[in-house]
Design an enzyme around this catalytic site. Structure first.
Site, short mmCIF file in Angstrom:
data_model
loop_
_atom_site.label_atom_id
_atom_site.label_comp_id
_atom_site.label_asym_id
_atom_site.label_seq_id
_atom_site.Cartn_x
_atom_site.Cartn_y
_atom_site.Cartn_z
N ASP A 69 -11.12 2.45 -2.85
CA ASP A 69 -11.45 1.17 -2.19
C ASP A 69 -12.90 0.77 -2.44
O ASP A 69 -13.81 1.61 -2.34
CB ASP A 69 -11.28 1.29 -0.68
CG ASP A 69 -9.83 1.45 -0.28
OD1 ASP A 69 -8.95 1.43 -1.16
OD2 ASP A 69 -9.59 1.60 0.93
N ASP A 87 0.84 -1.20 0.00
CA ASP A 87 0.00 0.00 0.00
C ASP A 87 0.88 1.25 0.00
O ASP A 87 2.11 1.14 0.09
CB ASP A 87 -0.91 -0.05 1.24
CG ASP A 87 -2.27 0.57 0.97
OD1 ASP A 87 -2.37 1.39 0.04
OD2 ASP A 87 -3.23 0.24 1.69
C1 GLA Z 1 -6.10 1.18 1.84
C2 GLA Z 1 -6.25 0.12 0.76
C3 GLA Z 1 -7.27 -0.91 1.18
C4 GLA Z 1 -6.84 -1.55 2.50
C5 GLA Z 1 -6.65 -0.45 3.55
C6 GLA Z 1 -6.04 -1.01 4.83
O1 GLA Z 1 -7.24 1.96 1.98
O2 GLA Z 1 -6.63 0.70 -0.47
O3 GLA Z 1 -7.41 -1.91 0.19
O4 GLA Z 1 -5.66 -2.27 2.30
O5 GLA Z 1 -5.78 0.58 3.08
O6 GLA Z 1 -5.84 -0.03 5.79
#
Ligand code: GLA
Length: 437
Positions: free
Chosen positions: A227, A166
């Site tokens: 997300d 990430d």
């Molecule tokens: C980000 C990512 C998600 C998840 C969260 C975890 O938002 O895009 O897919 O991994 O972090 O905190």
């Protein structure tokens, strides 16, 4: 003087110029020739760390062992769903004295290596989550530039098979340095570890900021949009962004390097039956990873049937690996998507954005750009019905439910007797050219 091009680096390809010595990285792990399939914790289980109140659903070894058991025992593994992927919030809040990442000792008392061993003993693979930056998005220890090699080695030592990296809490510059550096670090461990990069999602997902040629060379898959949440609105927002930008996105996907529109949420709370079928069909046509984020211990029969549809999975896993696209947006609010497949076949999805009642959509293959002088046959992917004798100019009607799909696997009958490796249809993409190394 250290010359990176003179060293025999098995997995890192180098290009030497006269004045400039440049080392072009390539992720040559040979992994993910078809989109990855499996399970990923985040959307369904988030950062639930309270195992006292919620022992069954907190982020702990028990959750991942449960999911591994379900994948192994309930028919998933055989269909290709093999990844059991940890997301955020697995770590202790601090690294150990040697600077190594450690799992939370109460929630993962036996450590990640033991968990990976268990997952492997069930015939599955294990994925883990890290973050290029000072913290993960959930506030756990991140991987700063100087820690990349150490963390790659730790993951390899634990027996991890996939890393989602990430990008919270890092600058553009750190990301530009860090993502390729992790590719190199993973390669150097000698363990094949698939690499999922969230980098483009932090750059707005589009060129010129995002360099998809570079990404295709250093990552096996990448998130490039927001997300997914447990709602139909969220699925539509992702789909619309993919359709709006399909000229860019379609061209950059292929074996070993995929766009990732995020997890499948089928089996949770936000999608109706029709919407669940739609997410599965549309993700399949997009050649998307099939990473479910749901509770495999309590899945309805209908969710399971959608996710375990064999013809659907065969289409998703088509070896040509061409991402599909929306080819038609009708005034009637029917959208048609097409994905070219091997053996001259195609996947067609008729998707209704309507909110009234089942719609009788009449069209013809000619209208959908099938110009070949051939007779086609289609199999309805959900009902299994065969529709035969389809000539391009013949009208046909499909009945599409509100927010639902009709999906066809279509092939010319005149090619049925051809050898199986006969491939006529070429990618319509403008051309994805890997870096010449
Ligand atoms: C980000 C990512 C998600 C998840 C969260 C975890 O938002 O895009 O897919 O991994 O972090 O905190």
């Amino acid at each position: 003087m250290f010359n990176p091009c003179s060293r025999a680096m098995k997995l890192v390809a180098c290009v030497c110029g006269l004045a400039l010595v440049a080392c072009a990285l390539a992720l040559e792990n040979g992994l993910m020739r078809t989109p990855p399939m499996g399970w990923l914790a985040w959307e369904r289980f988030r950062c639930n760390t309270d195992c006292k109140i919620d022992p069954q659903n907190c982020i702990s070894e028990r959750l991942f062992m449960d999911m591994a058991d379900r994948l192994a025992d309930d028919g998933w593994k055989e269909l290709g769903y093999v990844y059991v992927n940890i997301d955020d919030c697995w770590m202790a809040k601090q690294r150990d004295a040697s600077g190594q990442l450690v799992p939370d000792p109460e929630r993962f008392p036996r450590g990640i290596k033991a968990l990976a061993d268990y997952v492997h003993s069930r015939g599955l693979k294990m994925g883990i989550y890290g973050d290029l930056g000072t913290y993960t998005c959930g506030g756990y220890p991140g991987t700063t530039l100087d820690q990349i090699e150490q963390d790659a080695l730790t993951f390899a030592h634990w027996g991890v098979d996939m890393l989602k990296l990430d990008g919270c809490y890092s600058s553009e510059d750190e990301q530009a340095q860090g993502y390729p550096r992790m590719t190199k670090a993973l390669n150097m461990t000698g363990r094949p570890i698939a690499y999922s990069c969230s980098w483009p999602a932090y750059q707005g997902g589009l060129p010129p900021k995002v360099n998809y040629t570079l990404l295709g060379n250093i990552c096996n898959l990448w998130r490039n949009y927001g997300d997914i949440q447990d709602s139909w609105d969220s699925v539509l927002a992702i789909l619309d962004w993919y359709s709006e930008n399909q000229d860019v996105l379609q061209a950059v996907a292929g074996p070993g390097h995929w766009n990732d529109p995020d997890m499948l949420i089928i089996g949770n709370f936000g999608l109706s039956f029709e919407q669940s079928r739609s997410q599965m069909a549309l993700w399949t046509v997009l050649a998307a990873p099939l990473l479910m984020s749901n509770d495999l211990r309590m899945l309805s029969q209908s969710a399971k049937e959608i996710l375990q549809n064999k013809l659907m999975i065969k289409i998703n896993q088509d070896p040509l690996g061409i991402q599909g696209r929306m080819i038609l947006k009708e005034k009637s609010h029917i959208e048609v998507f097409l994905r070219p497949l091997s053996h001259s076949a195609s996947a067609l999805v008729f998707f209704s954005r309507r909110t009234d009642m089942p719609y009788r959509y009449t069209t013809s293959l000619a209208r959908l750009n099938f110009t070949e002088n051939a007779v086609y046959e289609a199999q309805d992917v959900y009902s299994g019905n065969i529709i035969s004798g389809l000539a391009p100019e013949h009208n046909f009607t499909v009945i599409v439910n509100p927010s639902g799909v009709v999906m066809w696997y279509l092939y010319p009958t005149m090619y049925l007797e051809q050898p199986l490796n006969f491939v006529r249809q070429q990618s319509s993409m403008k051309g994805f050219h890997p870096l010449v190394l």
